[in-house]
Scaffold this motif. Structure first.
Motif, mmCIF file in Angstrom:
data_model
loop_
_atom_site.group_PDB
_atom_site.id
_atom_site.type_symbol
_atom_site.label_atom_id
_atom_site.label_comp_id
_atom_site.label_asym_id
_atom_site.label_seq_id
_atom_site.Cartn_x
_atom_site.Cartn_y
_atom_site.Cartn_z
ATOM 1 N N TRP A 271 16.411 -12.382 -42.182
ATOM 2 C CA TRP A 271 17.369 -11.333 -41.861
ATOM 3 C C TRP A 271 17.669 -11.316 -40.371
ATOM 4 O O TRP A 271 18.824 -11.201 -39.965
ATOM 5 C CB TRP A 271 16.819 -9.966 -42.286
ATOM 6 C CG TRP A 271 17.630 -8.836 -41.765
ATOM 7 C CD1 TRP A 271 18.791 -8.358 -42.270
ATOM 8 C CD2 TRP A 271 17.366 -8.067 -40.588
ATOM 9 N NE1 TRP A 271 19.263 -7.327 -41.504
ATOM 10 C CE2 TRP A 271 18.400 -7.131 -40.459
ATOM 11 C CE3 TRP A 271 16.345 -8.074 -39.641
ATOM 12 C CZ2 TRP A 271 18.444 -6.214 -39.426
ATOM 13 C CZ3 TRP A 271 16.393 -7.163 -38.610
ATOM 14 C CH2 TRP A 271 17.434 -6.255 -38.508
ATOM 15 N N PHE A 272 16.644 -11.461 -39.547
ATOM 16 C CA PHE A 272 16.833 -11.381 -38.099
ATOM 17 C C PHE A 272 17.741 -12.494 -37.596
ATOM 18 O O PHE A 272 18.557 -12.283 -36.713
ATOM 19 C CB PHE A 272 15.487 -11.441 -37.388
ATOM 20 C CG PHE A 272 15.609 -11.322 -35.893
ATOM 21 C CD1 PHE A 272 15.840 -10.094 -35.298
ATOM 22 C CD2 PHE A 272 15.527 -12.435 -35.087
ATOM 23 C CE1 PHE A 272 15.974 -9.984 -33.924
ATOM 24 C CE2 PHE A 272 15.660 -12.334 -33.719
ATOM 25 C CZ PHE A 272 15.878 -11.099 -33.138
ATOM 26 N N TYR B 268 20.794 -11.121 -28.828
ATOM 27 C CA TYR B 268 19.805 -11.890 -28.078
ATOM 28 C C TYR B 268 20.387 -13.233 -27.659
ATOM 29 O O TYR B 268 20.184 -13.689 -26.525
ATOM 30 C CB TYR B 268 18.541 -12.073 -28.915
ATOM 31 C CG TYR B 268 17.436 -12.761 -28.170
ATOM 32 C CD1 TYR B 268 16.827 -12.157 -27.080
ATOM 33 C CD2 TYR B 268 16.998 -14.031 -28.548
ATOM 34 C CE1 TYR B 268 15.819 -12.782 -26.376
ATOM 35 C CE2 TYR B 268 15.988 -14.663 -27.852
ATOM 36 C CZ TYR B 268 15.398 -14.038 -26.773
ATOM 37 O OH TYR B 268 14.412 -14.673 -26.082
ATOM 38 N N ASP B 269 21.132 -13.878 -28.545
ATOM 39 C CA ASP B 269 21.762 -15.152 -28.226
ATOM 40 C C ASP B 269 22.760 -14.986 -27.083
ATOM 41 O O ASP B 269 22.803 -15.790 -26.151
ATOM 42 C CB ASP B 269 22.455 -15.715 -29.465
ATOM 43 C CG ASP B 269 22.958 -17.111 -29.249
ATOM 44 O OD1 ASP B 269 22.180 -17.954 -28.743
ATOM 45 O OD2 ASP B 269 24.129 -17.376 -29.575
ATOM 46 N N ARG B 270 23.551 -13.918 -27.125
ATOM 47 C CA ARG B 270 24.518 -13.640 -26.063
ATOM 48 C C ARG B 270 23.803 -13.412 -24.733
ATOM 49 O O ARG B 270 24.232 -13.900 -23.683
ATOM 50 C CB ARG B 270 25.343 -12.415 -26.450
ATOM 51 C CG ARG B 270 26.568 -12.211 -25.608
ATOM 52 C CD ARG B 270 27.385 -11.049 -26.119
ATOM 53 N NE ARG B 270 27.906 -11.329 -27.444
ATOM 54 C CZ ARG B 270 28.071 -10.409 -28.388
ATOM 55 N NH1 ARG B 270 27.757 -9.156 -28.168
ATOM 56 N NH2 ARG B 270 28.552 -10.740 -29.573
ATOM 57 N N TYR B 271 22.694 -12.689 -24.769
ATOM 58 C CA TYR B 271 21.884 -12.435 -23.574
ATOM 59 C C TYR B 271 21.403 -13.755 -22.964
ATOM 60 O O TYR B 271 21.532 -13.980 -21.749
ATOM 61 C CB TYR B 271 20.712 -11.542 -23.960
ATOM 62 C CG TYR B 271 19.610 -11.447 -22.949
ATOM 63 C CD1 TYR B 271 19.755 -10.680 -21.801
ATOM 64 C CD2 TYR B 271 18.409 -12.123 -23.143
ATOM 65 C CE1 TYR B 271 18.732 -10.588 -20.875
ATOM 66 C CE2 TYR B 271 17.384 -12.038 -22.222
ATOM 67 C CZ TYR B 271 17.549 -11.277 -21.089
ATOM 68 O OH TYR B 271 16.537 -11.208 -20.177
ATOM 69 N N PHE C 216 24.640 -6.841 -23.091
ATOM 70 C CA PHE C 216 24.450 -7.849 -24.135
ATOM 71 C C PHE C 216 25.200 -7.519 -25.425
ATOM 72 O O PHE C 216 25.531 -8.394 -26.202
ATOM 73 C CB PHE C 216 22.958 -8.048 -24.440
ATOM 74 C CG PHE C 216 22.273 -6.803 -24.948
ATOM 75 C CD1 PHE C 216 22.278 -6.505 -26.295
ATOM 76 C CD2 PHE C 216 21.635 -5.954 -24.070
ATOM 77 C CE1 PHE C 216 21.645 -5.380 -26.761
ATOM 78 C CE2 PHE C 216 21.003 -4.814 -24.529
ATOM 79 C CZ PHE C 216 21.004 -4.509 -25.880
ATOM 80 N N TRP C 217 25.522 -6.279 -25.674
ATOM 81 C CA TRP C 217 26.194 -5.920 -26.912
ATOM 82 C C TRP C 217 27.716 -6.076 -26.808
ATOM 83 O O TRP C 217 28.404 -5.979 -27.792
ATOM 84 C CB TRP C 217 25.841 -4.499 -27.351
ATOM 85 C CG TRP C 217 26.198 -3.439 -26.359
ATOM 86 C CD1 TRP C 217 27.420 -2.851 -26.188
ATOM 87 C CD2 TRP C 217 25.347 -2.844 -25.399
ATOM 88 N NE1 TRP C 217 27.381 -1.930 -25.174
ATOM 89 C CE2 TRP C 217 26.099 -1.901 -24.674
ATOM 90 C CE3 TRP C 217 23.999 -3.014 -25.071
ATOM 91 C CZ2 TRP C 217 25.568 -1.144 -23.646
ATOM 92 C CZ3 TRP C 217 23.474 -2.246 -24.054
ATOM 93 C CH2 TRP C 217 24.241 -1.321 -23.361
#
Length: 69
Positions: free
Chosen positions: A21-22, A31-34, A66-67
């Motif tokens: 799910w994560f 997290y990937d964008r960060y 990050f969002w």
């Protein structure tokens, strides 16, 4: 006497449902964008020119939360 296995101790484990799910969740994208923005901040000016980016472009992108896409 037991013989040592050639495979690692975790190779036969199944992923927990949470891990699956994560990987596809909003949290994973955030997290990937960060991480991508951290990598972008470390690129030197020569490579930025090759990509067609300016240091100001990079500064604006890295200043985003990050969002925010």
């Amino acid at each position: 006497m037991t013989t040592a296995s050639t495979s690692g101790p975790f190779e036969s484990r199944q992923s927990f449902p949470f891990v699956t799910w994560f990987r596809s969740s909003t949290l994973a994208r955030w997290y990937d964008r960060y991480l991508q923005r951290i990598d972008l901040a470390e690129i030197d000016d020569h490579l930025l020119r090759d990509l067609g980016l300016t240091p100001e472009d990079v500064g604006r992108e890295c200043a985003k939360s990050f969002w925010r896409p």
